[in-house]
Design a protein around this motif. Structure first.
Motif, PDB file in Angstrom:
ATOM      1  N   GLN A 113      30.883  36.333  41.726  1.00 15.14           N
ATOM      2  CA  GLN A 113      30.520  37.561  42.441  1.00 15.14           C
ATOM      3  C   GLN A 113      30.978  38.831  41.718  1.00 15.14           C
ATOM      4  OE1 GLN A 113      32.252  37.063  46.342  1.00 15.14           O
ATOM      5  NE2 GLN A 113      31.470  34.983  46.536  1.00 15.14           N
ATOM      6  N   GLY A 114      30.887  38.804  40.406  1.00 19.09           N
ATOM      7  CA  GLY A 114      31.249  39.989  39.626  1.00 19.09           C
ATOM      8  C   GLY A 114      32.736  40.165  39.411  1.00 19.09           C
ATOM      9  N   LYS A 115      33.554  39.271  39.944  1.00 20.16           N
ATOM     10  CA  LYS A 115      35.005  39.379  39.776  1.00 20.16           C
ATOM     11  C   LYS A 115      35.400  38.900  38.375  1.00 20.16           C
ATOM     12  CE  LYS A 115      35.938  38.620  44.698  1.00 20.16           C
ATOM     13  NZ  LYS A 115      36.267  40.015  44.982  1.00 20.16           N
ATOM     14  N   ARG A 116      36.474  39.484  37.831  1.00 24.00           N
ATOM     15  CA  ARG A 116      36.972  39.108  36.512  1.00 24.00           C
ATOM     16  C   ARG A 116      38.476  38.901  36.588  1.00 24.00           C
ATOM     17  NH1 ARG A 116      32.813  40.414  32.701  1.00 24.00           N
ATOM     18  NH2 ARG A 116      34.051  39.120  31.282  1.00 24.00           N
ATOM     19  N   ASP A 117      39.023  38.336  35.519  1.00 22.42           N
ATOM     20  CA  ASP A 117      40.477  38.266  35.351  1.00 22.42           C
ATOM     21  C   ASP A 117      41.124  37.508  36.522  1.00 22.42           C
ATOM     22  OD1 ASP A 117      43.021  38.752  34.355  1.00 22.42           O
ATOM     23  OD2 ASP A 117      43.029  40.867  34.858  1.00 22.42           O
ATOM     24  N   ILE A 118      42.254  38.008  37.028  1.00 20.11           N
ATOM     25  CA  ILE A 118      42.981  37.282  38.072  1.00 20.11           C
ATOM     26  C   ILE A 118      42.236  37.275  39.410  1.00 20.11           C
ATOM     27  CG2 ILE A 118      45.256  37.594  37.022  1.00 20.11           C
ATOM     28  CD1 ILE A 118      45.746  39.920  38.891  1.00 20.11           C
ATOM     29  N   ALA A 119      41.380  38.263  39.639  1.00 22.18           N
ATOM     30  CA  ALA A 119      40.581  38.260  40.876  1.00 22.18           C
ATOM     31  C   ALA A 119      39.601  37.085  40.856  1.00 22.18           C
ATOM     32  CB  ALA A 119      39.828  39.577  41.018  1.00 22.18           C
ATOM     33  N   ALA A 120      39.021  36.813  39.693  1.00 22.11           N
ATOM     34  CA  ALA A 120      38.113  35.671  39.555  1.00 22.11           C
ATOM     35  C   ALA A 120      38.880  34.358  39.699  1.00 22.11           C
ATOM     36  CB  ALA A 120      37.418  35.732  38.195  1.00 22.11           C
ATOM     37  N   LEU A 121      40.096  34.305  39.148  1.00 24.75           N
ATOM     38  CA  LEU A 121      40.913  33.085  39.244  1.00 24.75           C
ATOM     39  C   LEU A 121      41.292  32.807  40.691  1.00 24.75           C
ATOM     40  CD1 LEU A 121      42.036  30.973  37.313  1.00 24.75           C
ATOM     41  CD2 LEU A 121      44.066  32.385  37.025  1.00 24.75           C
ATOM     42  N   SER A 122      41.620  33.855  41.429  1.00 29.07           N
ATOM     43  CA  SER A 122      41.958  33.686  42.843  1.00 29.07           C
ATOM     44  C   SER A 122      40.774  33.149  43.641  1.00 29.07           C
ATOM     45  CB  SER A 122      42.418  35.020  43.437  1.00 29.07           C
ATOM     46  OG  SER A 122      43.611  35.462  42.831  1.00 29.07           O
ATOM     47  N   LEU A 123      39.572  33.679  43.359  1.00 31.62           N
ATOM     48  CA  LEU A 123      38.382  33.218  44.062  1.00 31.62           C
ATOM     49  C   LEU A 123      38.070  31.763  43.716  1.00 31.62           C
ATOM     50  CD1 LEU A 123      35.928  33.699  45.851  1.00 31.62           C
ATOM     51  CD2 LEU A 123      34.729  34.643  43.855  1.00 31.62           C
ATOM     52  N   ALA A 124      38.186  31.408  42.445  1.00 31.88           N
ATOM     53  CA  ALA A 124      37.881  30.038  42.019  1.00 31.88           C
ATOM     54  C   ALA A 124      38.817  29.020  42.655  1.00 31.88           C
ATOM     55  CB  ALA A 124      37.970  29.943  40.493  1.00 31.88           C
ATOM     56  N   LEU A 125      40.040  29.445  42.994  1.00 27.31           N
ATOM     57  CA  LEU A 125      41.024  28.528  43.576  1.00 27.31           C
ATOM     58  C   LEU A 125      41.187  28.720  45.076  1.00 27.31           C
ATOM     59  CD1 LEU A 125      43.749  28.627  40.774  1.00 27.31           C
ATOM     60  CD2 LEU A 125      42.214  26.733  41.345  1.00 27.31           C
ATOM     61  N   SER A 126      40.265  29.453  45.691  1.00 24.06           N
ATOM     62  CA  SER A 126      40.325  29.622  47.147  1.00 24.06           C
ATOM     63  C   SER A 126      39.644  28.436  47.825  1.00 24.06           C
ATOM     64  CB  SER A 126      39.649  30.924  47.568  1.00 24.06           C
ATOM     65  OG  SER A 126      38.259  30.873  47.290  1.00 24.06           O
ATOM     66  N   PRO A 127      40.199  27.922  48.918  1.00 20.60           N
ATOM     67  CA  PRO A 127      39.590  26.779  49.608  1.00 20.60           C
ATOM     68  C   PRO A 127      38.167  27.053  50.077  1.00 20.60           C
ATOM     69  CG  PRO A 127      41.838  27.138  50.365  1.00 20.60           C
ATOM     70  CD  PRO A 127      41.480  28.321  49.514  1.00 20.60           C
ATOM     71  N   GLU A 128      37.833  28.337  50.283  1.00 31.35           N
ATOM     72  CA  GLU A 128      36.502  28.683  50.810  1.00 31.35           C
ATOM     73  C   GLU A 128      35.411  28.674  49.739  1.00 31.35           C
ATOM     74  OE1 GLU A 128      39.201  30.680  51.048  1.00 31.35           O
ATOM     75  OE2 GLU A 128      39.828  29.986  53.049  1.00 31.35           O
ATOM     76  N   PHE A 129      35.773  28.589  48.472  1.00 31.67           N
ATOM     77  CA  PHE A 129      34.776  28.645  47.404  1.00 31.67           C
ATOM     78  C   PHE A 129      33.864  27.424  47.484  1.00 31.67           C
ATOM     79  CE2 PHE A 129      33.313  27.939  43.024  1.00 31.67           C
ATOM     80  CZ  PHE A 129      32.828  29.195  42.712  1.00 31.67           C
ATOM     81  N   LYS A 130      32.546  27.636  47.433  1.00 30.16           N
ATOM     82  CA  LYS A 130      31.592  26.542  47.638  1.00 30.16           C
ATOM     83  C   LYS A 130      30.822  26.151  46.376  1.00 30.16           C
ATOM     84  CE  LYS A 130      32.512  26.447  52.016  1.00 30.16           C
ATOM     85  NZ  LYS A 130      33.347  25.336  52.565  1.00 30.16           N
ATOM     86  N   GLY A 131      30.935  26.923  45.323  1.00 32.18           N
ATOM     87  CA  GLY A 131      30.159  26.634  44.120  1.00 32.18           C
ATOM     88  C   GLY A 131      30.805  25.584  43.236  1.00 32.18           C
ATOM     89  N   ASP A 132      30.382  25.593  41.977  1.00 36.88           N
ATOM     90  CA  ASP A 132      30.945  24.672  40.983  1.00 36.88           C
ATOM     91  C   ASP A 132      32.355  25.158  40.664  1.00 36.88           C
ATOM     92  OD1 ASP A 132      31.710  23.248  38.752  1.00 36.88           O
ATOM     93  OD2 ASP A 132      29.892  23.638  37.604  1.00 36.88           O
ATOM     94  N   ARG A 133      33.354  24.543  41.278  1.00 38.90           N
ATOM     95  CA  ARG A 133      34.734  25.018  41.145  1.00 38.90           C
ATOM     96  C   ARG A 133      35.281  24.789  39.737  1.00 38.90           C
ATOM     97  NH1 ARG A 133      38.193  26.315  45.144  1.00 38.90           N
ATOM     98  NH2 ARG A 133      37.120  25.058  46.724  1.00 38.90           N
TER      99      ARG A 133
END
Length: 251
Positions: A113-133
């Protein structure tokens, strides 16, 4: 008491036979059976003339850290095949190449969703993430490393690196590994299957690969810190030398 000759002969021969068998086994051992790789030597290029020793070290460390991430994405996809099947990739290899190409070209990863760096890392490791983790986690980790290195993967004399940013990147990798091992999704399952310790198997290959990355980052951070510290010391030494280390006339 003297032993009979029929008992003395085997006692003398058996140790000699055992030694002969041992030496024979050592002399016929195939060297390839114990080969564990060799040091990589990159071909010399003209661009290296514009690199200091620290520049070259940072370039090689970045290369090896990205290679570690590419090995990890393969391992994670093997243990979590459902992840790459969420995408349009025809197989695991195609999914890996898609992520690798995005990292190399610095193309934003759509699922983040356009996030980069640590913001992207936080999203990728959030339980709510539904895509290709797997893809999101590896891409975000690579992006975080590159951002910590001032957005570059190759370094020259005109480039400067912040030792604290490299140190922080090492801690971010440690945090990501811990979250990967401890967080659970809404169903109570691990976000991704990685290391495994059971009665049947002990697989810590993921931890070792992440550990190599942390080690490289920490070493580079210390070298950068030492570089600037030594520059100050050399400056003071030169000032002292100008006053006290002059040659004196002897006639």
């Amino acid at each position: 008491m003297r032993l009979p000759s029929r008992l003395l002969l085997p006692l003398l021969l058996y140790p000699a036979c055992a030694l002969a068998l041992l030496l024979s086994g050592c002399s016929t051992m195939d060297p390839a059976a114990v080969h564990r790789g060799e040091t990589r030597v990159a071909p010399l290029t003209s661009s290296e003339l514009a690199q200091s020793d620290v520049n070259r070290m940072a370039t090689l460390a970045m290369r090896d850290n990205l290679d570690s991430l590419y090995r990890l994405i393969d391992k994670l996809y093997r243990r979590n095949p459902a992840e790459w099947r969420k995408t349009s990739s025809v197989n695991r290899e195609a999914a890996i190449e898609r992520v690798r190409s995005a990292i190399d070209s610095r193309t934003p990863w759509p699922e983040l969703q356009g996030k980069r760096d640590i913001a992207a890392l936080s999203l990728a490791l959030s339980p709510e993430f539904k895509g290709d983790r797997v893809a999101a986690f590896i891409y975000a980790s690579a992006d975080m490393l590159i951002v910590a290195h001032d957005g570059k993967t190759t370094f020259y004399l005109v480039d400067g690196l912040d030792a604290q940013h490299i140190h922080n990147a090492a801690r971010n990798v440690e945090s990501a590994v811990w979250l990967l091992a401890t967080r659970r999704n809404s169903a109570g399952q691990p976000l991704l299957l990685a290391d495994e310790i059971s009665e049947r198997e002990r697989n810590l290959s993921f931890e070792r690969e992440f550990g190599k990355m942390v080690g490289r980052l920490d070493l580079l951070s210390e070298v950068l810190t030492e570089k600037y510290r030594r520059a100050v010391i050399s400056y003071v030494q030169n000032l002292a030398g100008a006053s006290f280390l002059q040659f004196l006339p002897v006639r």
